[in-house]
Design a protein around this motif. Structure first.
Motif, PDB file in Angstrom:
ATOM      1  N   ASN A  55      -5.271  17.828  11.178  1.00 49.69           N
ATOM      2  CA  ASN A  55      -5.151  17.129  12.465  1.00 49.69           C
ATOM      3  C   ASN A  55      -4.427  15.795  12.292  1.00 49.69           C
ATOM      4  O   ASN A  55      -3.605  15.408  13.134  1.00 49.69           O
ATOM      5  CB  ASN A  55      -6.540  16.910  13.058  1.00 49.69           C
ATOM      6  CG  ASN A  55      -6.487  16.519  14.522  1.00 49.69           C
ATOM      7  OD1 ASN A  55      -5.671  17.027  15.289  1.00 49.69           O
ATOM      8  ND2 ASN A  55      -7.358  15.598  14.924  1.00 49.69           N
ATOM      9  N   GLN A  56      -4.712  15.111  11.199  1.00 55.69           N
ATOM     10  CA  GLN A  56      -4.082  13.817  10.949  1.00 55.69           C
ATOM     11  C   GLN A  56      -2.578  13.940  10.713  1.00 55.69           C
ATOM     12  O   GLN A  56      -1.819  13.042  11.082  1.00 55.69           O
ATOM     13  CB  GLN A  56      -4.743  13.140   9.746  1.00 55.69           C
ATOM     14  CG  GLN A  56      -6.160  12.648  10.006  1.00 55.69           C
ATOM     15  CD  GLN A  56      -6.844  12.145   8.742  1.00 55.69           C
ATOM     16  OE1 GLN A  56      -6.382  12.395   7.622  1.00 55.69           O
ATOM     17  NE2 GLN A  56      -7.955  11.438   8.901  1.00 55.69           N
ATOM     18  N   VAL A  57      -2.158  15.026  10.097  1.00 56.96           N
ATOM     19  CA  VAL A  57      -0.728  15.173   9.774  1.00 56.96           C
ATOM     20  C   VAL A  57       0.032  15.972  10.824  1.00 56.96           C
ATOM     21  O   VAL A  57       1.247  16.158  10.692  1.00 56.96           O
ATOM     22  CB  VAL A  57      -0.534  15.849   8.400  1.00 56.96           C
ATOM     23  CG1 VAL A  57      -1.229  15.057   7.310  1.00 56.96           C
ATOM     24  CG2 VAL A  57      -1.013  17.293   8.407  1.00 56.96           C
ATOM     25  N   SER A  58      -0.637  16.443  11.856  1.00 56.08           N
ATOM     26  CA  SER A  58       0.008  17.346  12.809  1.00 56.08           C
ATOM     27  C   SER A  58       1.219  16.707  13.493  1.00 56.08           C
ATOM     28  O   SER A  58       2.281  17.335  13.618  1.00 56.08           O
ATOM     29  CB  SER A  58      -1.005  17.816  13.853  1.00 56.08           C
ATOM     30  OG  SER A  58      -1.582  16.710  14.539  1.00 56.08           O
ATOM     31  N   LEU A  60       3.019  14.113  12.481  1.00 62.27           N
ATOM     32  CA  LEU A  60       4.050  13.919  11.464  1.00 62.27           C
ATOM     33  C   LEU A  60       4.772  15.231  11.180  1.00 62.27           C
ATOM     34  O   LEU A  60       6.004  15.259  11.052  1.00 62.27           O
ATOM     35  CB  LEU A  60       3.412  13.375  10.186  1.00 62.27           C
ATOM     36  CG  LEU A  60       4.321  13.298   8.958  1.00 62.27           C
ATOM     37  CD1 LEU A  60       5.498  12.362   9.217  1.00 62.27           C
ATOM     38  CD2 LEU A  60       3.524  12.851   7.735  1.00 62.27           C
ATOM     39  N   ALA A  61       4.027  16.315  11.085  1.00 59.79           N
ATOM     40  CA  ALA A  61       4.630  17.617  10.789  1.00 59.79           C
ATOM     41  C   ALA A  61       5.578  18.062  11.894  1.00 59.79           C
ATOM     42  O   ALA A  61       6.648  18.618  11.615  1.00 59.79           O
ATOM     43  CB  ALA A  61       3.535  18.656  10.578  1.00 59.79           C
ATOM     44  N   ILE A  62       5.206  17.824  13.141  1.00 61.52           N
ATOM     45  CA  ILE A  62       6.063  18.221  14.268  1.00 61.52           C
ATOM     46  C   ILE A  62       7.385  17.458  14.215  1.00 61.52           C
ATOM     47  O   ILE A  62       8.470  18.037  14.359  1.00 61.52           O
ATOM     48  CB  ILE A  62       5.337  17.971  15.601  1.00 61.52           C
ATOM     49  CG1 ILE A  62       4.119  18.900  15.725  1.00 61.52           C
ATOM     50  CG2 ILE A  62       6.285  18.180  16.778  1.00 61.52           C
ATOM     51  CD1 ILE A  62       3.194  18.555  16.883  1.00 61.52           C
ATOM     52  N   LEU A  63       7.307  16.135  14.001  1.00 58.48           N
ATOM     53  CA  LEU A  63       8.529  15.339  13.920  1.00 58.48           C
ATOM     54  C   LEU A  63       9.352  15.708  12.692  1.00 58.48           C
ATOM     55  O   LEU A  63      10.581  15.823  12.761  1.00 58.48           O
ATOM     56  CB  LEU A  63       8.192  13.840  13.894  1.00 58.48           C
ATOM     57  CG  LEU A  63       8.140  13.131  15.251  1.00 58.48           C
ATOM     58  CD1 LEU A  63       6.953  13.630  16.075  1.00 58.48           C
ATOM     59  CD2 LEU A  63       8.035  11.616  15.065  1.00 58.48           C
ATOM     60  N   ALA A  64       8.686  15.895  11.558  1.00 58.55           N
ATOM     61  CA  ALA A  64       9.396  16.203  10.318  1.00 58.55           C
ATOM     62  C   ALA A  64      10.060  17.573  10.370  1.00 58.55           C
ATOM     63  O   ALA A  64      11.126  17.778   9.789  1.00 58.55           O
ATOM     64  CB  ALA A  64       8.432  16.133   9.131  1.00 58.55           C
ATOM     65  N   ALA A  65       9.444  18.516  11.076  1.00 57.53           N
ATOM     66  CA  ALA A  65      10.035  19.851  11.201  1.00 57.53           C
ATOM     67  C   ALA A  65      11.357  19.783  11.963  1.00 57.53           C
ATOM     68  O   ALA A  65      12.361  20.391  11.563  1.00 57.53           O
ATOM     69  CB  ALA A  65       9.064  20.795  11.903  1.00 57.53           C
ATOM     70  N   PRO A 179      -3.679  19.857  18.367  1.00 53.35           N
ATOM     71  CA  PRO A 179      -2.488  19.400  17.642  1.00 53.35           C
ATOM     72  C   PRO A 179      -2.169  20.252  16.421  1.00 53.35           C
ATOM     73  O   PRO A 179      -0.995  20.444  16.093  1.00 53.35           O
ATOM     74  CB  PRO A 179      -2.861  17.963  17.230  1.00 53.35           C
ATOM     75  CG  PRO A 179      -3.837  17.520  18.259  1.00 53.35           C
ATOM     76  CD  PRO A 179      -4.645  18.741  18.574  1.00 53.35           C
ATOM     77  N   VAL A 180      -3.194  20.789  15.768  1.00 54.69           N
ATOM     78  CA  VAL A 180      -2.970  21.652  14.599  1.00 54.69           C
ATOM     79  C   VAL A 180      -2.314  22.965  15.035  1.00 54.69           C
ATOM     80  O   VAL A 180      -1.411  23.478  14.370  1.00 54.69           O
ATOM     81  CB  VAL A 180      -4.293  21.931  13.864  1.00 54.69           C
ATOM     82  CG1 VAL A 180      -4.075  22.886  12.692  1.00 54.69           C
ATOM     83  CG2 VAL A 180      -4.908  20.625  13.363  1.00 54.69           C
ATOM     84  N   LEU A 290       1.372  14.122   1.638  1.00 55.46           N
ATOM     85  CA  LEU A 290       1.152  12.781   2.191  1.00 55.46           C
ATOM     86  C   LEU A 290      -0.213  12.687   2.863  1.00 55.46           C
ATOM     87  O   LEU A 290      -0.908  11.670   2.745  1.00 55.46           O
ATOM     88  CB  LEU A 290       2.257  12.437   3.186  1.00 55.46           C
ATOM     89  CG  LEU A 290       3.681  12.364   2.639  1.00 55.46           C
ATOM     90  CD1 LEU A 290       4.667  12.038   3.761  1.00 55.46           C
ATOM     91  CD2 LEU A 290       3.786  11.338   1.522  1.00 55.46           C
ATOM     92  N   GLY A 291      -0.604  13.745   3.566  1.00 53.26           N
ATOM     93  CA  GLY A 291      -1.893  13.730   4.253  1.00 53.26           C
ATOM     94  C   GLY A 291      -3.060  13.681   3.296  1.00 53.26           C
ATOM     95  O   GLY A 291      -4.038  12.954   3.531  1.00 53.26           O
TER      96      GLY A 291
END
Length: 332
Positions: A55-58, A60-65, A179-180, A290-291
């Motif tokens: 949940n914390q990295v969700s 970031l993952a969307i933007l990074a993808a 978010p996940v 990172l998470g």
């Protein structure tokens, strides 16, 4: 005999470096999970915390993808942070105002279409005006920050936000936060796009050798516009989820906190499994790495500066190994 041994030695060293470059980040992720599990067994090694990490990295993952799609072509999109901030603010404000009279889902669609417009504008500036993506998207970021502050008068939206929009950040599917789920869908779709479609293969071809791709008939200008549009849509989606989590539309500081980490995750990913090549699976590994670092060090009570030090060190090692393999492939 001695000549054969001497010739074999470089190959052996290359194999070691290649092994580390492909699997080093994944091994680091596993070792970190084991380390934090041993140090903080009760707090870290449980399903609730693992879901919490996801949940914390969700966001970031969307933007990074989305950023990864641009990086496959060698395009640096520095506007994703500002796009996320403006997009999230507009989604919550227009949702609260019932702008356009289309309801919450209609507002979300319009905001995503606005993201496409921004991405197309970035792509046109890069492809047809000849401005480097680095400079063009940096300028776009400044413009969008100004628009967000001017349109909002620096005021945060907190009242009247529809639950349909808030559910993007606050709902759950069983034990899994929304978010996940959104993160998983975005990464799966973009993985399929890059790895299983002709357009994705063309993007990789452009990133590998733009001259050869152009001679092969690939429309490089079109793909630059497409890549930057995908990145913008992911940024708006991530910014909307970020604002929905806290239940407020903020016109500043939302996306900027993810910008550098998004690049770090993508570059760590480029040193995973396929060194020197950006890909969604690698980016996911970078995001998780990172998470885990942030979560594990926080649980241990470590000072915040250690998170930056560890992340920076891993990024340097990963990029170094990836670059080493790429140079050796080229015979340098």
């Amino acid at each position: 005999m001695s000549a054969s041994v001497a010739a074999a030695a470089p190959k052996s060293r290359l194999d070691v470096v290649g092994l580390l470059s492909r699997w080093g980040t994944i091994a680091s992720l596993v070792l970190l999970v084991v380390f934090f599990s041993l140090k903080e067994d009760d707090a870290f090694a449980n399903s609730r915390n693992f879901i919490n990490i996801l949940n914390q990295v969700s966001i970031l993952a969307i933007l990074a993808a989305g950023l990864t799609v641009c990086l496959t072509m060698g395009l640096f999109d520095l506007s994703i942070g500002s796009i996320a901030t403006l997009g999230g603010y507009l989604a919550l404000r227009w949702g609260a105002e019932d702008k356009f009279g289309l309801g919450p889902y209609g507002v979300l669609l319009i905001v995503l279409l606005a993201a496409v417009v921004i991405g197309v504008a970035n792509g046109v500036i890069v492809s047809y005006l000849g401005v480097s993506a680095f400079i063009a998207t940096l300028a776009t970021a400044s413009i969008l920050d100004g628009i967000a502050l001017g349109y909002s008068d620096t005021a945060t939206v907190q009242v009247g936000i529809p639950f349909q929009i808030l559910d993007l950040g606050q709902a759950k599917f069983g034990p899994i936060p929304s978010p996940v789920v959104i993160m998983a869908v975005v990464m799966l779709v973009l993985w399929f796009f890059l790895e299983r479609t002709q357009m994705g293969r063309h993007m990789y071809a452009i990133g590998g050798n733009p001259t050869a791709a152009r001679l092969a008939g690939v429309r490089i200008k079109y793909y630059a516009i497409l890549a930057l549009s995908i990145s913008a849509v992911c940024a708006v989606l991530g910014g909307t989820v970020a604002d929905a989590i806290i239940g407020a539309g903020r016109p500043y500081g939302v996306g900027s906190v993810y910008l550098l980490d998004a690049f770090a995750a993508a570059f760590i990913g480029a040193a995973t499994l396929r060194p020197g090549r950006f890909h969604i699976l690698g980016t996911l590994v970078g995001v998780l790495l990172l998470g885990v670092i942030n979560n594990g060090l926080s649980i241990m009570g470590a000072e915040t500066f250690w998170q930056y030090i560890v992340k920076g060190a891993i990024l340097i090692v990963a990029v170094f190994l990836s670059g080493t393999v790429s140079l050796r492939r080229q015979g340098v």
